[in-house]
Every structure is written in structure tokens, then in C-alpha cells.
Design a protein around this motif. Structure first.
Motif, PDB file in Angstrom:
ATOM      1  N   SER A  53      83.694  40.557  45.443  1.00 19.84           N
ATOM      2  CA  SER A  53      83.499  39.346  45.298  1.00 19.84           C
ATOM      3  C   SER A  53      83.070  38.790  46.724  1.00 19.84           C
ATOM      4  O   SER A  53      82.012  37.981  46.770  1.00 19.84           O
ATOM      5  CB  SER A  53      84.800  38.518  44.917  1.00 19.84           C
ATOM      6  OG  SER A  53      84.514  37.206  44.944  1.00 19.84           O
ATOM      7  N   GLY A  54      83.329  39.260  47.769  1.00 22.42           N
ATOM      8  CA  GLY A  54      82.960  38.973  49.050  1.00 22.42           C
ATOM      9  C   GLY A  54      81.662  39.444  49.366  1.00 22.42           C
ATOM     10  O   GLY A  54      81.070  38.845  50.104  1.00 22.42           O
ATOM     11  N   SER A  55      81.354  40.623  48.834  1.00 20.96           N
ATOM     12  CA  SER A  55      80.094  41.015  49.041  1.00 20.96           C
ATOM     13  C   SER A  55      78.861  40.199  48.157  1.00 20.96           C
ATOM     14  O   SER A  55      77.648  40.159  48.955  1.00 20.96           O
ATOM     15  CB  SER A  55      79.753  42.482  48.452  1.00 20.96           C
ATOM     16  OG  SER A  55      80.692  43.236  49.312  1.00 20.96           O
ATOM     17  N   LEU A  56      79.372  40.035  47.389  1.00 22.69           N
ATOM     18  CA  LEU A  56      78.428  38.706  46.124  1.00 22.69           C
ATOM     19  C   LEU A  56      78.331  37.426  47.041  1.00 22.69           C
ATOM     20  O   LEU A  56      77.311  36.872  47.222  1.00 22.69           O
ATOM     21  CB  LEU A  56      78.967  38.817  44.970  1.00 22.69           C
ATOM     22  CG  LEU A  56      78.564  39.821  44.136  1.00 22.69           C
ATOM     23  CD1 LEU A  56      79.061  39.634  42.438  1.00 22.69           C
ATOM     24  CD2 LEU A  56      77.081  40.115  43.805  1.00 22.69           C
ATOM     25  N   SER A  57      79.420  37.022  47.740  1.00 19.76           N
ATOM     26  CA  SER A  57      79.358  35.900  48.410  1.00 19.76           C
ATOM     27  C   SER A  57      78.339  35.918  49.357  1.00 19.76           C
ATOM     28  O   SER A  57      77.761  34.992  49.850  1.00 19.76           O
ATOM     29  CB  SER A  57      80.659  35.312  48.778  1.00 19.76           C
ATOM     30  OG  SER A  57      81.516  35.171  47.680  1.00 19.76           O
ATOM     31  N   VAL A  58      78.384  37.108  50.245  1.00 21.89           N
ATOM     32  CA  VAL A  58      77.515  37.333  51.510  1.00 21.89           C
ATOM     33  C   VAL A  58      76.298  37.389  51.062  1.00 21.89           C
ATOM     34  O   VAL A  58      75.338  36.666  51.587  1.00 21.89           O
ATOM     35  CB  VAL A  58      78.109  38.479  52.271  1.00 21.89           C
ATOM     36  CG1 VAL A  58      77.111  38.991  53.365  1.00 21.89           C
ATOM     37  CG2 VAL A  58      79.317  38.050  53.037  1.00 21.89           C
ATOM     38  N   ALA A  59      76.026  38.185  50.141  1.00 26.02           N
ATOM     39  CA  ALA A  59      74.481  38.400  49.416  1.00 26.02           C
ATOM     40  C   ALA A  59      73.863  36.889  49.080  1.00 26.02           C
ATOM     41  O   ALA A  59      72.910  36.623  49.244  1.00 26.02           O
ATOM     42  CB  ALA A  59      74.421  39.252  48.263  1.00 26.02           C
ATOM     43  N   ALA A  60      74.740  36.118  48.191  1.00 35.44           N
ATOM     44  CA  ALA A  60      74.307  34.639  47.876  1.00 35.44           C
ATOM     45  C   ALA A  60      74.118  33.528  49.006  1.00 35.44           C
ATOM     46  O   ALA A  60      73.243  33.001  48.865  1.00 35.44           O
ATOM     47  CB  ALA A  60      75.419  34.150  46.878  1.00 35.44           C
TER      48      ALA A  60
END
Length: 134
Positions: free
Chosen positions: A70-77
Motif C-alpha cells: 500500500s505504501g509503495s503504491l502511494s509513493v508511486a501515485a
């Protein structure tokens, strides 16, 4: 983000950045790593005879992995706010929130019930699940 680029962004993207997804993502990744490390410490206790239900179900490991994803997707977004990526991030954040709720119940709720029969029933169920998975 530079001020010139901020003027040309749509209102929805500006609202998205107002929530600071980069800070959220970094925090989720760090919490995920800490949760997995805590799970490793609890696994050591498991081998010394402390059979906690959340260790048997490996709750710290799978919830920690969900937080990291979830954190990786937040950083990517945050770096590239494309609509499918933002929707995936939001969906994964919902999944992580549900996992955090279970995680909190599993740690705190079972500790409060340790002197009642409810904990014994939950532990028996966890041992049954573990036996079925082997």
C-alpha cells in the motif's frame, strides 16, 4: 511541485496532492517493515513455547506485507498520479485499513480476553487452521 506546473493541474489532482500521499506512503512502508520485524521477534517466542494466536496465523507478516504494498503504491501515485494508479492506491489503502483493524483486534482484543474461554476457543481454532495448512 513547482508553482508553474501546479497551475495547469486539474482540481482533482490538486486535491489528491493536498492529502500528501508521499508522506503517507513512506509512513506505511516503515510501519510495514516494523510490523514484519515485530513478527520475527514473536516467532522466536513461539519456538520457546509462547503460542500466541497472531503468531500462528502469521498476522504480523501478511499485514506488514500489505502495508508495504500500500505504501509503495502511494509513493508511486504521488510521483505519477495516473487515474488507474490512484484508484489502485485507494483500493489498497482500504484493504490495509481493514487489515490494520484486524491486526489491532488480534493483538489488543485477544490480550484482554486471555483469562476467558473465548481466547481458548480462538487458540483452538488457530491450531486447527495450522493443522489443516500442513
Amino acid at each position: 511541485m513547482d508553482p508553474e506546473r501546479a497551475k495547469e493541474l486539474p482540481q482533482s489532482v490538486k486535491k489528491f496532492y493536498k492529502g500528501e500521499p508521499l508522506a503517507l506512503g513512506v509512513t506505511q512502508i516503515l510501519l510495514g517493515v516494523l510490523t514484519i520485524m515485530f513478527g520475527v521477534v514473536l516467532n522466536v517466542g513461539y519456538y520457546y513455547g509462547y503460542h500466541f494466536p497472531y503468531v500462528i496465523l502469521m498476522t504480523p507478516h501478511w499485514t506488514g506485507a500489505l502495508y508495504i504494498i500500500s505504501g509503495s503504491l502511494s509513493v508511486a501515485a504521488a510521483r505519477n498520479p495516473k487515474p488507474p494508479l490512484v484508484k489502485g492506491m485507494l483500493g489498497m489503502n482500504v484493504v490495509s485499513t481493514v487489515a490494520a483493524g484486524y491486526h489491532t483486534w488480534d493483538y489488543g482484543g485477544l490480550s484482554a480476553l486471555q483469562h476467558s474461554g473465548v481466547l481458548h476457543q480462538h487458540l483452538c481454532f488457530c491450531l486447527w487452521v495450522q493443522g489443516c495448512l500442513q
